[in-house]
Design an enzyme around this catalytic site. Structure first.
Site, PDB file in Angstrom:
ATOM      1  N   SER A 167     -51.460  20.633 -25.512  1.00 28.79           N
ATOM      2  CA  SER A 167     -50.963  19.290 -25.832  1.00 28.79           C
ATOM      3  C   SER A 167     -50.152  19.263 -27.135  1.00 28.79           C
ATOM      4  CB  SER A 167     -52.124  18.288 -25.915  1.00 28.79           C
ATOM      5  OG  SER A 167     -52.677  18.103 -24.652  1.00 28.79           O
ATOM      6  N   LYS A 197     -64.161  11.863 -23.220  1.00 29.89           N
ATOM      7  CA  LYS A 197     -63.398  10.842 -22.488  1.00 29.89           C
ATOM      8  C   LYS A 197     -64.229   9.597 -22.163  1.00 29.89           C
ATOM      9  CE  LYS A 197     -59.826  13.704 -20.370  1.00 29.89           C
ATOM     10  NZ  LYS A 197     -59.110  14.061 -19.146  1.00 29.89           N
ATOM     11  N   ASP A 237     -54.504   9.793 -16.871  1.00 31.07           N
ATOM     12  CA  ASP A 237     -54.737  10.909 -15.933  1.00 31.07           C
ATOM     13  C   ASP A 237     -54.389  10.492 -14.500  1.00 31.07           C
ATOM     14  OD1 ASP A 237     -55.529  12.927 -17.663  1.00 31.07           O
ATOM     15  OD2 ASP A 237     -57.636  12.307 -17.649  1.00 31.07           O
ATOM     16  N   GLY A 279     -64.866  13.653 -13.534  1.00 30.00           N
ATOM     17  CA  GLY A 279     -63.958  12.698 -14.156  1.00 30.00           C
ATOM     18  C   GLY A 279     -62.569  12.686 -13.527  1.00 30.00           C
ATOM     19  N   ASN A 296     -67.719  17.387  -2.010  1.00 31.77           N
ATOM     20  CA  ASN A 296     -68.252  17.936  -3.272  1.00 31.77           C
ATOM     21  C   ASN A 296     -69.412  18.876  -3.021  1.00 31.77           C
ATOM     22  OD1 ASN A 296     -68.169  18.000  -6.171  1.00 31.77           O
ATOM     23  ND2 ASN A 296     -70.125  16.907  -6.152  1.00 31.77           N
ATOM     24  N   ARG A 297     -69.532  19.865  -3.925  1.00 31.00           N
ATOM     25  CA  ARG A 297     -70.603  20.868  -3.841  1.00 31.00           C
ATOM     26  C   ARG A 297     -71.970  20.201  -3.871  1.00 31.00           C
ATOM     27  NH1 ARG A 297     -70.943  24.864  -8.911  1.00 31.00           N
ATOM     28  NH2 ARG A 297     -71.237  22.840  -9.905  1.00 31.00           N
ATOM     29  N   THR A 298     -72.193  19.327  -4.841  1.00 36.42           N
ATOM     30  CA  THR A 298     -73.476  18.621  -4.929  1.00 36.42           C
ATOM     31  C   THR A 298     -73.373  17.336  -4.116  1.00 36.42           C
ATOM     32  OG1 THR A 298     -73.712  19.531  -7.146  1.00 36.42           O
ATOM     33  CG2 THR A 298     -75.212  17.730  -6.547  1.00 36.42           C
ATOM     34  N   TYR A 358     -53.872  23.982 -14.462  1.00 34.65           N
ATOM     35  CA  TYR A 358     -52.522  24.450 -14.803  1.00 34.65           C
ATOM     36  C   TYR A 358     -52.539  25.815 -15.488  1.00 34.65           C
ATOM     37  CZ  TYR A 358     -53.637  22.328 -19.329  1.00 34.65           C
ATOM     38  OH  TYR A 358     -54.245  21.981 -20.510  1.00 34.65           O
ATOM     39  N   GLY A 379     -51.068  21.804 -11.376  1.00 37.49           N
ATOM     40  CA  GLY A 379     -51.626  20.921 -12.393  1.00 37.49           C
ATOM     41  C   GLY A 379     -50.693  20.729 -13.576  1.00 37.49           C
TER      42      GLY A 379
HETATM   43  P1  NAP Z   1     -66.099  17.614 -14.303  1.00 36.88           P
HETATM   44  O1  NAP Z   1     -66.218  16.160 -14.613  1.00 36.88           O
HETATM   45  O2  NAP Z   1     -67.024  18.583 -14.921  1.00 36.88           O
HETATM   46  O3  NAP Z   1     -66.188  17.764 -12.689  1.00 36.88           O
HETATM   47  C1  NAP Z   1     -66.048  19.015 -12.087  1.00 36.88           C
HETATM   48  C2  NAP Z   1     -66.326  18.915 -10.592  1.00 36.88           C
HETATM   49  O4  NAP Z   1     -66.068  20.207 -10.077  1.00 36.88           O
HETATM   50  C3  NAP Z   1     -67.750  18.557 -10.235  1.00 36.88           C
HETATM   51  O5  NAP Z   1     -67.760  17.657  -9.150  1.00 36.88           O
HETATM   52  C4  NAP Z   1     -68.362  19.897  -9.815  1.00 36.88           C
HETATM   53  O6  NAP Z   1     -69.248  19.814  -8.711  1.00 36.88           O
HETATM   54  C5  NAP Z   1     -67.163  20.658  -9.306  1.00 36.88           C
HETATM   55  N1  NAP Z   1     -67.376  22.093  -9.499  1.00 36.88           N
HETATM   56  C6  NAP Z   1     -67.532  22.758 -10.681  1.00 36.88           C
HETATM   57  N2  NAP Z   1     -67.714  24.062 -10.451  1.00 36.88           N
HETATM   58  C7  NAP Z   1     -67.705  24.226  -9.102  1.00 36.88           C
HETATM   59  C8  NAP Z   1     -67.869  25.366  -8.255  1.00 36.88           C
HETATM   60  N3  NAP Z   1     -68.051  26.591  -8.755  1.00 36.88           N
HETATM   61  N4  NAP Z   1     -67.800  25.166  -6.909  1.00 36.88           N
HETATM   62  C9  NAP Z   1     -67.597  23.935  -6.404  1.00 36.88           C
HETATM   63  N5  NAP Z   1     -67.454  22.820  -7.154  1.00 36.88           N
HETATM   64  C10 NAP Z   1     -67.503  22.970  -8.496  1.00 36.88           C
HETATM   65  O7  NAP Z   1     -64.623  18.146 -14.660  1.00 36.88           O
HETATM   66  P2  NAP Z   1     -63.273  17.310 -14.838  1.00 36.88           P
HETATM   67  O8  NAP Z   1     -63.248  16.735 -16.211  1.00 36.88           O
HETATM   68  O9  NAP Z   1     -63.088  16.421 -13.676  1.00 36.88           O
HETATM   69  O10 NAP Z   1     -62.198  18.500 -14.842  1.00 36.88           O
HETATM   70  C11 NAP Z   1     -61.984  19.246 -13.694  1.00 36.88           C
HETATM   71  C12 NAP Z   1     -60.714  20.093 -13.843  1.00 36.88           C
HETATM   72  O11 NAP Z   1     -59.590  19.265 -14.030  1.00 36.88           O
HETATM   73  C13 NAP Z   1     -60.723  21.053 -15.042  1.00 36.88           C
HETATM   74  O12 NAP Z   1     -60.281  22.299 -14.587  1.00 36.88           O
HETATM   75  C14 NAP Z   1     -59.721  20.433 -15.993  1.00 36.88           C
HETATM   76  O13 NAP Z   1     -59.087  21.392 -16.803  1.00 36.88           O
HETATM   77  C15 NAP Z   1     -58.756  19.813 -15.019  1.00 36.88           C
HETATM   78  N6  NAP Z   1     -57.907  18.734 -15.585  1.00 36.88           N
HETATM   79  C16 NAP Z   1     -56.562  18.891 -15.529  1.00 36.88           C
HETATM   80  C17 NAP Z   1     -55.743  17.899 -16.038  1.00 36.88           C
HETATM   81  C18 NAP Z   1     -54.252  18.063 -16.002  1.00 36.88           C
HETATM   82  O14 NAP Z   1     -53.561  17.323 -16.691  1.00 36.88           O
HETATM   83  N7  NAP Z   1     -53.708  18.953 -15.194  1.00 36.88           N
HETATM   84  C19 NAP Z   1     -56.297  16.731 -16.593  1.00 36.88           C
HETATM   85  C20 NAP Z   1     -57.693  16.600 -16.612  1.00 36.88           C
HETATM   86  C21 NAP Z   1     -58.501  17.617 -16.100  1.00 36.88           C
HETATM   87  P3  NAP Z   1     -70.810  19.404  -8.833  1.00 36.88           P
HETATM   88  O15 NAP Z   1     -70.810  17.914  -8.766  1.00 36.88           O
HETATM   89  O16 NAP Z   1     -71.415  20.061  -7.674  1.00 36.88           O
HETATM   90  O17 NAP Z   1     -71.271  19.943 -10.166  1.00 36.88           O
END
Ligand code: NAP
Length: 274
Positions: free
Chosen positions: A21, A68, A104, A130, A150-152, A214, A235
């Site tokens: 950023s 966040k 986002d 999120g 979703n996994r869970t 990304y 991404g």
């Molecule tokens: P989060 O709130 O922790 O949620 C992650 C989700 O992914 C959960 O539902 C989790 O499932 C699932 N997950 C995690 N590990 C897994 C695995 N090994 N197998 C299957 N499912 C799995 O994370 P978040 O804040 O949403 O961020 C997620 C991603 O978005 C990150 O990689 C982040 O860098 C990216 N992101 C990118 C941008 C962008 O601008 N490009 C912006 C924001 C975020 P469970 O419910 O089963 O735990």
């Protein structure tokens, strides 16, 4: 109101060391001829850091993991969209009044809209965190038909119920067809670049595949999807658009998205061994 000699912006997170950023926003500020500086801040005490926005006269702040949602209670106003999503990634300092917003969802919608009309389209959102919430909000707002996988299962089902859309357990993917798939899980992110959240043999069930990751720019999911004939979206596009929308909120000006993309892409290509 007298301003700082240069306009100050910050990223609040923990960790923030690897964030792209600052490079993106500083390049944009320069291109926009704004005498400003955007700095990463490793936040230890969130409430004190928020007070510092007023104290130091920061014009705007980006908010990242793990703040966040936590930051919301320290701000003066949360806009309606962010309240619905349950997360803020942007703070605007309006003469000492701190307003929380979320860009986002715009990052996701603007990325998808470049290649498809969202209205009426079925969109499988993989994940229930999120970013999945931001995706749900944006797709519903644009008239799309999202569903959650979703996994869970319990978490996914709860999220789907809250937003009034279907949920399917992860084992059901093999029977799913949709216009679009968005991966909002971190599966495939650096350094686990050989992983993919969806088996490649299933990807021809989707026309468009978007990854929110990304780093790397082309995840295994996207490489597989391209081979399967899908339109792919990285991404990076989401990252640029969510950042550009932040700058628009802070400055009222249209940011130079191509210059921002160039800087981030350069940084990523320099960092990643292919
Ligand atoms: P989060 O709130 O922790 O949620 C992650 C989700 O992914 C959960 O539902 C989790 O499932 C699932 N997950 C995690 N590990 C897994 C695995 N090994 N197998 C299957 N499912 C799995 O994370 P978040 O804040 O949403 O961020 C997620 C991603 O978005 C990150 O990689 C982040 O860098 C990216 N992101 C990118 C941008 C962008 O601008 N490009 C912006 C924001 C975020 P469970 O419910 O089963 O735990």
């Amino acid at each position: 109101m007298e301003k700082n000699p240069s306009d100050l912006f910050a990223l609040f997170g923990n960790p923030v060391g690897h964030s792209l950023s600052p490079a993106m926003h500083n390049a944009a500020l320069k291109e926009m001829s704004i005498n400003g500086l955007y700095v990463p801040v490793l936040v230890e005490h969130l409430e004190a850091a928020v007070k510092g926005i007023r104290g130091l006269g920061l014009r705007g702040v980006s908010v990242t993991i793990p703040f966040k949602t936590k930051i919301m209670k320290y701000l003066d106003v949360i806009d309606r969209d962010s309240r619905r999503i349950g997360a803020v990634n942007t703070v605007v300092n309006r003469k000492g009044r701190l307003v929380g917003l979320n860009t986002d969802w715009q990052g996701i919608v603007e990325t998808l809209s470049a290649v498809m009309t969202i209205r009426g389209k079925s969109v499988m959102i993989l994940g229930a965190g999120g970013t999945a919430r931001a995706a749900l909000f944006g797709i519903l707002k644009k008239g799309g038909k999202p569903f959650i996988v979703n996994r869970t299962a319990q978490k996914g089902r709860r999220l789907a119920k809250e937003w009034g859309c279907p949920f399917y357990p992860i084992e059901a993917i093999k029977n799913i067809k949709a216009d679009c798939l968005i991966n909002t899980t971190p599966v495939g992110m650096f350094p686990n670049m050989d992983q993919s959240p969806v088996n490649r043999t299933l990807l021809n069930n989707f026309d468009v595949v978007m990854d929110v990751i990304y780093n790397p720019l082309r995840t295994t999911l996207l490489k597989d999807a391209e081979k399967a004939g899908c339109m792919i979206l990285s991404g990076l596009d989401m990252f640029i658009h969510q950042g550009a929308e932040q700058l628009k909120l802070w400055t009222g000006q249209e940011p130079p998205r191509e210059a921002m993309r160039h800087v981030v892409q350069e940084a990523l290509e320099g960092n990643i061994k292919k």
